[in-house]
Enzyme design. Sequence first.
Site, short mmCIF file in Angstrom:
data_model
loop_
_atom_site.label_atom_id
_atom_site.label_comp_id
_atom_site.label_asym_id
_atom_site.label_seq_id
_atom_site.Cartn_x
_atom_site.Cartn_y
_atom_site.Cartn_z
N ASP A 17 0.85 -1.02 0.00
CA ASP A 17 0.15 0.08 -0.05
C ASP A 17 0.74 1.27 -0.01
OD1 ASP A 17 -2.27 1.71 0.60
OD2 ASP A 17 -1.53 1.76 2.53
N ASP A 19 -0.47 5.04 0.90
CA ASP A 19 -0.76 6.05 2.00
C ASP A 19 -0.64 5.31 3.65
OD1 ASP A 19 -0.87 8.60 0.59
OD2 ASP A 19 -2.75 7.57 -0.43
#
Length: 222
Positions: A17, A19
């Site tokens: 991922d 953020d």
Amino acid sequence: MTATATTVLTARALLLDMDGTLVNSDAVVERIWRRWADRHGLDGDEVMKIVHGRQGYASMAMLLPGRPMEQNHADNARMLAEETADMDGVVAIPGAAEFLASLVRMGVPHALVTSADVALSTARMAAAGLALPDVRVTAESVGASKPDPEGFLKGAAELGIAPADCLVFEDSAAGIQAGRAAGMRVVGIGPRAGFHGPDVVVRDLSEVRVEEADGGVRVHVG
């Protein structure tokens, strides 16, 4: 579980991922979404509990259930443009640059799997001084937002690795649920992650070390 002693996980590919995992963009996300909450008469604190990890239109559908989806998509496009123009406070998560560099150096199959679009993910990684992985699954690549597993399954397919042999790195409830639904093990990154049942949790990527193993990698966590 929390990584108090070192935990060792084996994998053939890593799915990352952006953020909250590689990039700390919380300052921007708070600014943009609290403004949005004010415009719609919603409680900012409640909105912030929903938005991490999801694509904007999916968060809006949860927060304004009566609103037409095409309106959410249009609003989401405006929000993405606002976020892409605002890099104030965007920094790398501790250890992210070294972690990514080690994956490249060892030739470890890895992909970015993010709810951001191409423009936003490119801008945020650059603002944080991080190299973009060659394989990227962005908002444009999928038909469903996390917590749907589509993005992680697509990342695994693009790398040519079975889902069960992939290890996900995530910080949000939606992302951790997506990784689990894809049949993958999940390393939780940061304070949000521990509440959502990842296999192991670390403070940041400075607590993760990868080494080559037969047919894959060993990931030392903690």
